[in-house]
Each structure stands twice: as structure tokens, then as C-alpha cells.
Design an enzyme around this catalytic site. Structure first.
Site, PDB file in Angstrom:
ATOM      1  N   HIS A 143      75.168  17.602  -5.537  1.00 48.18           N
ATOM      2  CA  HIS A 143      75.414  18.870  -6.248  1.00 48.18           C
ATOM      3  C   HIS A 143      76.517  18.714  -7.300  1.00 48.18           C
ATOM      4  CE1 HIS A 143      72.806  21.232  -3.602  1.00 48.18           C
ATOM      5  NE2 HIS A 143      73.237  20.440  -2.644  1.00 48.18           N
ATOM      6  N   TYR A 177      81.458  19.419   4.549  1.00 48.92           N
ATOM      7  CA  TYR A 177      81.780  20.122   3.300  1.00 48.92           C
ATOM      8  C   TYR A 177      83.282  20.274   3.085  1.00 48.92           C
ATOM      9  CZ  TYR A 177      77.049  20.677   1.712  1.00 48.92           C
ATOM     10  OH  TYR A 177      75.801  20.411   1.223  1.00 48.92           O
ATOM     11  N   ASN A 234      70.509  26.765  -0.537  1.00 51.90           N
ATOM     12  CA  ASN A 234      69.689  26.207  -1.611  1.00 51.90           C
ATOM     13  C   ASN A 234      68.706  27.258  -2.114  1.00 51.90           C
ATOM     14  OD1 ASN A 234      70.673  23.528  -1.795  1.00 51.90           O
ATOM     15  ND2 ASN A 234      69.499  22.915  -0.012  1.00 51.90           N
TER      16      ASN A 234
END
Ligand code: NDP
Length: 500
Positions: A55, A341, A127
Site C-alpha cells: 500500500h 500494522y 480494502n
């Protein structure tokens, strides 16, 4: 002197020249004591942070979530108070391409939302697809390797992608979406967003519900076919940035309707018995006929960031950011992402990434973390730097403890992927496509398989055939029509041993 502000060093001293380096005579060497020059060059070297491994290319904007319906029977989260408006930030992205990649490439799009709620930030990091390629975090790094560059050729490798996908049939669902018309949205406003994972909601009575989040575009779906995307990319690599930034500057604010699907806790066992799918399997949806969409409200994006780096590049979304009334689920990929993350942001931007303006909660923050790079601000209560203390430091609030989970079982490496039916859901999707959509799906797959060794193509064709005989036959025919280009196969060493 004009009335413009005086240029200074970073420590505030006025700068006499920003044009000429300090030298020994007109043609002599530059002096090391020209600290402002050193500072400028050193800063230039540090103008980038490591790009996201996935990303990397993104587009972002601020907006508002307005809750129009009453879902408080499912969740006590203040963000769901009927009529409430919550400020938010969205970042959309492609997955595989680096920061300089073209926007209009066939890829899944990240759809990340940060809601600045009155009880902390809630991040929904999903997403534009309701499912993902893999269901287990053990496979996450392997899958991402197949999307990035081959270590020897430094080229993207179709062989690696189809080798992996054909060995992991749980990916079929997402592969079908990726290769369908929805694989290249024309811009971020023309696609849906999904929380993708199963999360949980819990209410004031301590009842828990499993939940899926959906954001449906109000602009309508719009996509490019491959040939259109190629023309767009030939003119601009920044088509999504131009579209999103432009529409917000012009006051054409994009909107999405927010929905949830809700499954009462405990019902996941019946769901699995009835369907054969785990309710926590990221490669599967919950059919709408079993769990209809329940409307929550509307999200609108209405303000562009002032500085791309500060607000979009430094934005840091974590599925671990939940607020009282919203929780996790045993979805394995979610559990893995809860670690990976925030860890990516600590590495990428620094320990205190959540004190940066775009990441900073709008609600008060009180904790006992100390020091570390980029520690900003002075503690308002410097004697309360440990806990428990007698000096009025912040204390826990047991009222926000989520209801206990009822897990029991044998510790082990349980495999639910191997037994699941990976074919019915892609079949349900395939059967929704009209003839034109099916033909484009076949053509897109055949094109993406160019150069892939035949034994891998055959293995993947067997999966398509299990989804639907027409799917397998259609891809086979499209491959024959497009002809084979074996250039890529010759660039990859890895397939030859497996083929023998
Ligand atoms: P429904 O007929 O109730 O829903 C079909 C869904 O498919 C709609 O959400 C629609 O989104 C979406 N859709 C249509 N075309 C595409 C495409 N090319 N790529 C991705 N999504 C598309 O059926 P079910 O709930 O029984 O689901 C059937 C299949 O639809 C599933 O197996 C799954 O592949 C797909 N799907 C299901 C979703 C779910 O949460 N149940 C969500 C998204 C896809 P829209 O309304 O925006 O057009």
C-alpha cells in the site's frame, strides 16, 4: 527588508544568505562551517521515510461520518450514537506498486478509515474487496512476496503469482474479483469499501455480535478495461490523485453509505455447520441472504490535506485501534494484522507516530509511555510517571472492559483452510456476471498468465473448472486466442525444478 517573515535556521537564528555557499575566495572550496548548507543537504537526504512494503501509493482526504440510523442495540460505541457526526480521514491505495507506480493499475485497493471518536481513534483498515487472498497470517509475507519484485530479475513475476495462487485455492475468490471489471476502478470514489475482516460489536448489556463493515459508493461503480487503463497510464500515473483531489477542490464531495452485517455471538457454529465456512475466514463473505445489510449512515469526504507528506504519507492506520463497543474476532488474519500494522508504523515513522497531527486522537490521551524518539510535549503532571501513584496520574476504567470471550480448545496448528469449500463463493460471484463481464474476466486472466509455465497454468485451470465448467473453458479459450509469450517464464529460475 520587506514585511515577509525572516528566514531562520531550525533553531531560530536569522539566515544571511540562502543563495551562496560560504567559500574561500570566489573560486575556493566550500567551508564546513557553513552549517546552514550542511543542514539543508542533510535534511534533503532525510526527506523520505521508508515506503510502506504494501500500500505504498496512496491518496487521502478528510471527511465526516454521519450516523443516520440506530444501531445502539449492537454497540455502545459513541461513534454510533444516532445523529452523531464524527470527523475522519481516509486513505486509499494500491497494494503492490511502489510509490511511483501508476494509479490505474489492476490491483486491490486499500480502503483505510480513521474515525476521530470522542473515546479515541477507531481505524477500519480494509480494502475495496470483501475478502482477501489468504486466511492465515503465516501466509501473509509469502503472498506479498509474490506481488513484489523477483529477487533476481527485479521484475514483477506472473509465475510467482500464479504458482502461489494455484497452490492456495482459498485465493480463488479474491483472484476472481481482482480479474473482474472491479479490478481497476476509475478512481477512489467509484468503488465500495469493506472492513473485510469479521470484527465484533458489544452493547451496554455486555452482548457481543460479530460484524462485517460495508461502505457502498454513492457515485456508482465505474471501472476501466485493460485497454482504457493503459491509455490513462500513458498520459498520467497520478489519475487517482488528480480525480480525488480535483473533485474535493471543486466541491463534488464523494459519499458512501455505511452498512453492517451482524451475527449474534454463538451463531458462528451454526453458520459453519450449515455452510462449511468459518465466519472468521477472510477469504469468505457472509451471504447477504443470511445476513442482510443493515444501514448505519453516510460517509462524505470533503477536505483535502494541506500537505501530502504530513497528512497522507504519515497517516498510520491500525486495525488494533478500536474503541469501547467495537472489538476484534478470532479472524486469524486480523489477529496477525493487529501486530503487523502498528509495528510497520513504529519502524516507518517512529515510536510516537500517533502524536502526528493526522494520527492524533481528538479526545484526551493519558498514558505512561516514556521517552523514545520524537517525544513531543511536556507531561502536565511530571510526578505521575509510573502507576500506581499517589500523584493524581490517570487510572483505568473497568467500565470499558469488553465482555469476556468464551474460547476453549486444544492448542495446536489447526487447519480450517484445507477442509473448506473454496469454490462455491467464487461460483456465486461468477454467476452474477453477464456474458460481457465473463469474457473480460477470461481475457484479463489469460493476459495476466502470459509467460507462466504450463504446469502452473494447468493447475490453476483445474481450480477455475471446479468453480464452474464455463470459467475453466473460458479462460482456456482466451489463452489459446491470445497465444503464449514465454519471455517471462525464461526469466524465472524457480519453476524449472518444480516442473521436473
Ligand atoms: P448478493 O447478490 O446479495 O450480492 C452480490 C454482491 O456482489 C453485491 O454486494 C455486489 O456489490 C457484489 N458484486 C457484484 N459484482 C462484483 C464484482 N465484480 N466484484 C465484487 N463484488 C461484486 O449475493 P451474496 O451475498 O450471496 O454474494 C454472492 C457473491 O457476491 C459472493 O460469493 C461474493 O463473491 C460477492 N460479494 C458478496 C458480498 C457479501 O458481503 N455478501 C460483498 C461483495 C461481493 P454491489 O451491490 O456494490 O454491486
Amino acid at each position: 527588508m520587506t514585511d515577509r517573515p525572516r528566514l531562520t535556521t531550525t533553531s531560530g537564528a536569522p539566515v544571511s544568505s540562502n543563495q551562496n555557499a560560504k567559500t574561500v575566495g570566489r573560486n575556493g572550496p566550500v567551508l564546513l562551517e557553513d552549517y546552514q548548507l550542511i543542514e539543508k543537504l542533510a535534511h534533503q537526504n532525510r526527506e523520505r521515510v521508508p515506503e510502506r512494503v504494501v500500500h505504498a501509493k496512496g491518496w487521502g482526504a478528510y471527511g465526516t461520518l454521519t450516523v443516520t440510523e440506530d444501531v445502539t442495540k449492537y454497540s455502545r460505541a459513541k461513534v454510533f450514537k444516532p445523529g452523531s457526526q464524527t470527523e475522519m480521514f481516509a486513505r486509499f491505495s494500491t497494494v503492490a506498486g511502489e510509490q511511483g507506480a501508476a494509479d490505474a493499475e489492476r490491483d486491490v485497493r486499500g480502503f483505510s478509515l480513521k474515525f476521530y471518536t470522542e473515546e479515541g481513534n477507531w481505524d477500519l483498515v480494509g480494502n475495496n474487496t470483501p475478502v482477501f487472498f489468504v486466511a492465515d497470517p503465516y501466509k501473509f509475507p509469502d503472498f506479498i512476496h509474490t506481488q513484489k519484485r523477483h529477487p533476481r530479475t527485479n521484475l514483477r513475476s506472473a509465475t510467482a503469482m500464479w504458482d502461489f495462487w494455484s497452490l492456495c485455492p482459498e485465493s480463488l475468490h479474491q483472484v476472481t474479483i481482482l480479474m473482474s471489471d472491479r479490478g481497476i476502478p476509475t478512481d477512489p470514489s467509484r468503488m465500495n469499501g469493506y472492513g473485510s475482516h469479521t470484527f465484533s460489536l458489544w452493547n451496554d448489556n455486555g452482548e457481543r455480535f460479530w460484524v462485517k463493515f460495508h461502505f457502498k459508493t454513492q457515485q456508482g461503480h465505474a471501472h476501466f478495461v485493460n485497454e482504457e487503463a493503459e491509455k490513462v497510464i500513458a498520459k498520467s500515473r497520478e489519475s487517482y490523485q488528480e480525480a480525488l483531489y480535483g473533485m474535493i477542490e471543486e466541491g463534488r464531495f464523494p459519499k458512501w453509505t455505511m452498512f453492517i452485517q451482524v451475527m449474534p455471538e454463538g451463531e458462528e457454529e451454526q453458520f459453519e455447520e450449515k455452510t462449511g465456512w468459518s465466519a472468521f475466514d477472510l477469504t469468505k463473505v457472509w451471504p447477504h441472504s443470511m445476513y442482510p445489510l443493515i444501514k448505519v449512515g453516510e460517509m462524505e469526504l470533503n477536505r483535502n490535506p494541506e500537505n501530502y507528506f504530513v497528512e497522507v504519507e504519515q497517516s498510520a492506520f491500525n486495525p488494533s485501534n478500536v474503541v469501547p463497543g467495537i472489538g476484534f474476532s478470532p479472524d486469524r488474519m486480523l489477529q496477525g494484522r493487529l501486530f503487523s500494522y502498528p509495528d510497520a508504523h513504529r519502524y516507518r515513522i517512529g515510536t510516537h507516530y500517533d502524536t502526528l497531527s493526522v494520527n492524533k486522537p481528538k479526545s484526551p490521551v493519558h498514558h505512561y509511555h516514556q521517552g523514545g524518539e520524537m517525544t513531543l510535549g511536556l507531561a502536565t503532571n511530571p510526578d505521575a510517571y509510573y502507576e500506581p501513584n499517589s500523584f493524581n496520574g490517570p487510572v483505568e476504567d473497568p467500565s470499558v472492559e469488553e465482555p469476556p470471550h468464551k474460547y476453549a480448545g486444544q492448542v495446536g496448528r489447526h487447519d480450517y483452510r484445507g477442509h473448506a469449500d473454496h469454490y462455491s463463493q467464487p461460483r456465486a460471484l461468477f454467476e452474477l456476471f453477464d456474458d460481457g463481464q465473463k469474457q473480460r474476466l477470461f481475457g484479463n486472466i489469460a493476459g495476466a498468465m502470459q509467460g507462466v509455465p504450463q504446469f502452473i497454468v494447468d493447475r490453476q485451470l483445474a481450480h477455475f473448472e471446479k468453480v464452474h465448467p464455463d470459467y475453466g473453458a473460458g479462460v482456456r479459450k482466451a489463452i489459446a486466442e491470445q497465444g503464449r509469450d514465454d519471455a517471462e517464464a525464461s526469466l524465472s529460475t524457480s519453476h524449472s525444478a518444480a516442473a521436473e
